[in-house]
Design an enzyme around this catalytic site. Structure first.
Site, PDB file in Angstrom:
ATOM      1  N   ASN A 160     -13.468  -0.319   3.890  1.00 14.52           N
ATOM      2  CA  ASN A 160     -12.011  -0.337   3.736  1.00 14.52           C
ATOM      3  C   ASN A 160     -11.427   1.063   3.579  1.00 14.52           C
ATOM      4  O   ASN A 160     -10.217   1.217   3.452  1.00 14.52           O
ATOM      5  CB  ASN A 160     -11.601  -1.207   2.548  1.00 14.52           C
ATOM      6  CG  ASN A 160     -11.764  -0.493   1.215  1.00 14.52           C
ATOM      7  OD1 ASN A 160     -12.722   0.237   1.010  1.00 14.52           O
ATOM      8  ND2 ASN A 160     -10.831  -0.715   0.311  1.00 14.52           N
ATOM      9  N   SER A 199       0.794  -1.230   0.000  1.00 17.74           N
ATOM     10  CA  SER A 199       0.000   0.000   0.000  1.00 17.74           C
ATOM     11  C   SER A 199       0.830   1.285   0.000  1.00 17.74           C
ATOM     12  O   SER A 199       0.515   2.224  -0.751  1.00 17.74           O
ATOM     13  CB  SER A 199      -0.973   0.000   1.177  1.00 17.74           C
ATOM     14  OG  SER A 199      -1.977  -0.977   0.975  1.00 17.74           O
ATOM     15  N   GLY A 256      -4.787 -10.908  -7.131  1.00 14.54           N
ATOM     16  CA  GLY A 256      -5.441  -9.735  -6.569  1.00 14.54           C
ATOM     17  C   GLY A 256      -4.687  -8.431  -6.686  1.00 14.54           C
ATOM     18  O   GLY A 256      -5.120  -7.427  -6.119  1.00 14.54           O
ATOM     19  N   ASP A 294     -13.187  -1.643  -2.281  1.00 15.55           N
ATOM     20  CA  ASP A 294     -12.884  -3.006  -2.752  1.00 15.55           C
ATOM     21  C   ASP A 294     -13.861  -3.429  -3.849  1.00 15.55           C
ATOM     22  O   ASP A 294     -13.502  -4.196  -4.741  1.00 15.55           O
ATOM     23  CB  ASP A 294     -12.984  -4.006  -1.594  1.00 15.55           C
ATOM     24  CG  ASP A 294     -11.784  -3.954  -0.670  1.00 15.55           C
ATOM     25  OD1 ASP A 294     -10.708  -3.509  -1.120  1.00 15.55           O
ATOM     26  OD2 ASP A 294     -11.919  -4.360   0.498  1.00 15.55           O
ATOM     27  N   GLY A 313     -14.954 -18.547   1.046  1.00 13.90           N
ATOM     28  CA  GLY A 313     -14.793 -17.703   2.223  1.00 13.90           C
ATOM     29  C   GLY A 313     -16.070 -16.952   2.535  1.00 13.90           C
ATOM     30  O   GLY A 313     -16.919 -16.742   1.662  1.00 13.90           O
ATOM     31  N   LYS A 317     -12.314  -4.485   8.983  1.00 12.73           N
ATOM     32  CA  LYS A 317     -13.238  -3.917   7.994  1.00 12.73           C
ATOM     33  C   LYS A 317     -14.679  -3.822   8.500  1.00 12.73           C
ATOM     34  O   LYS A 317     -15.443  -2.981   8.034  1.00 12.73           O
ATOM     35  CB  LYS A 317     -13.182  -4.720   6.694  1.00 12.73           C
ATOM     36  CG  LYS A 317     -11.864  -4.555   5.943  1.00 12.73           C
ATOM     37  CD  LYS A 317     -11.902  -5.221   4.586  1.00 12.73           C
ATOM     38  CE  LYS A 317     -10.593  -5.014   3.852  1.00 12.73           C
ATOM     39  NZ  LYS A 317     -10.645  -5.549   2.480  1.00 12.73           N
TER      40      LYS A 317
END
Length: 413
Positions: free
Chosen positions: A83, A21, A220, A99, A123, A62
């Site tokens: 986020n 990031s 990702g 996201d 998930g 989150k």
């Protein structure tokens, strides 16, 4: 345009040492961006102080940050996860979920429609809810969440063998647990695409299986960059062109991925690798030379003393070590592909380039294994392995300059 240099921004989470990031936000704007590791009991105090102007939020906060926010965007409300947090002019906190847009861009980049397809989302956390929302909005016929417990779980996957898209939102296979995967893709004969929200390693065990089966896939990284771009727009109030996401993702990929050269002994891996590294401004590593330096004796002596099995064990250890870091051109030994465990080591964070040479043109002097078997025999034994692991194949001759030209062209494509 307002001055954003005084903005105090950052990322909150628990384990952030390997986060990309700061690198991404440095490319997106001129503002302070910190990594802020918080344990759960520190969260309340952190938000009471509000010593920030804007934040990104990652696992496991989150959902936990929502009670501290005064308002949420439509996407954040719908998904139930935040986020991005913005401190507004009156001091109240606004939460958004970028996201959602990041995943849209990730899916769009593969060019495979989700319309009328059955989607499995692996998930059940906040990222899962984002994936469900995106897949539904893209027109999926059915979206099924697979969790460890509940009606749809990993013990009854056969019910969903007709799945056409898989989106992994779990951390299974993420560094440092490389090599793990949440399920096998072989039970899904109709798969059109696989998406894994993990970006480290670049190719998880799940994506490597997709590669083996010829199924299109994405990791990702683009989602990470795209959601950061959208967050940066909220931070600064400025519009950032969509193309910046692609440019930054490509730049990170170049700096974090290596190029691994495989091919027959004598095909030119060391010579071409060294030249290629110079042209690309990357480090060059010759695994045979590293192996000899570590052993303190030449490879023929290692083979004499320890046999091929001993040599291969040493070779795998060297390969594992040199592939840990990205941004390198790595020349390997001709037989590196004969050891099963070496495949994922090479592929996880590198593009594998097969230099395909006519065995009749290959030298054998100083190459013990090439003297035991002719190059033609070795090529017949190994060709399918070279092709199995290769992302790119380039036919090479004895003309070094022409070979280098073809390699650079292939890498651009």
């Amino acid at each position: 345009m307002k001055d954003t240099r005084q903005l105090r921004t950052g990322l909150i989470g628990t384990h952030l040492a390997h986060s990309f990031s700061p690198l991404i936000h440095a490319a997106l704007g001129d503002y302070e961006y910190r990594l802020i590791e918080l344990c759960p009991e520190e969260l309340a105090t952190f938000f009471e102080k509000r010593d920030f102007d804007a934040l990104n939020v990652t696992i496991p906060y989150k959902q936990k940050v929502i009670p501290y926010l005064s308002s949420l965007s439509q996407n954040a409300t719908r998904i139930g996860a935040v986020n991005t947090v913005i401190k507004q002019a009156d001091g109240t906190l606004f939460g958004d979920n970028t996201d959602y847009g990041g995943l849209l861009d990730m899916i769009d980049s593969l060019g495979i429609s989700l319309t009328d397809k059955k989607v499995l989302v692996l998930g059940s956390g906040g990222a899962s809810r984002t994936a469900v929302a995106v897949a539904s909005d893209l027109g999926a016929r059915e979206v099924v969440v697979i969790s460890r417990n509940g009606e749809n779980n990993y013990e009854n996957l056969e019910k969903h063998a007709d799945a056409e898209i898989i989106i992994n939102t779990t951390p299974v296979g993420m560094y440092p647990s490389n090599g793990e995967k949440p399920l096998s893709l072989r039970g899904f004969p109709r798969l059109a695409a696989v998406y894994d929200l993990i970006y480290n390693p670049a190719r998880t065990a799940l994506l490597l299986e997709a590669k083996r089966l010829g199924i299109p896939y994405r990791n990702g990284l683009l989602m990470l960059v795209s959601q950061a771009r959208r967050a940066a727009e909220l931070f600064t109030g400025e519009v950032i062109p969509t193309e910046r996401s692609l440019e930054i993702a490509a730049s990170i990929e170049r700096s974090t991925k290596s190029i691994v050269l495989v091919g027959m002994p004598g095909c030119g891996k060391s010579t071409l690798g060294s030249l290629l590294a110079t042209e690309l401004g990357l480090d060059f590593i010759d695994t045979d030379k590293v192996l000899e330096q570590k052993a303190g004796i030449p490879i023929p002596e290692i083979l004499r003393l320890e046999g091929e099995a001993g040599f291969r064990k040493r070779e795998s250890a060297v390969l594992r070590d040199v592939c840990k870091r990205g941004g390198r051109v790595i020349a390997t030994g001709g037989g590196v592909v004969t050891v099963e465990e070496n495949g994922p080591i090479m592929e996880e964070n590198a593009a594998v380039l097969f230099l395909d040479a006519d065995p009749a043109t290959l030298p054998t002097a100083g190459r013990p294994l090439s003297l035991q078997k002719t190059p033609a025999v070795l090529y017949r034994e190994r060709e399918h392995l070279y092709r199995r692991y290769a992302d790119i194949t380039v036919k090479v001759t004895r003309d070094v300059e022409e070979n280098l030209k073809h390699i650079k062209e292939a890498l651009k494509q």
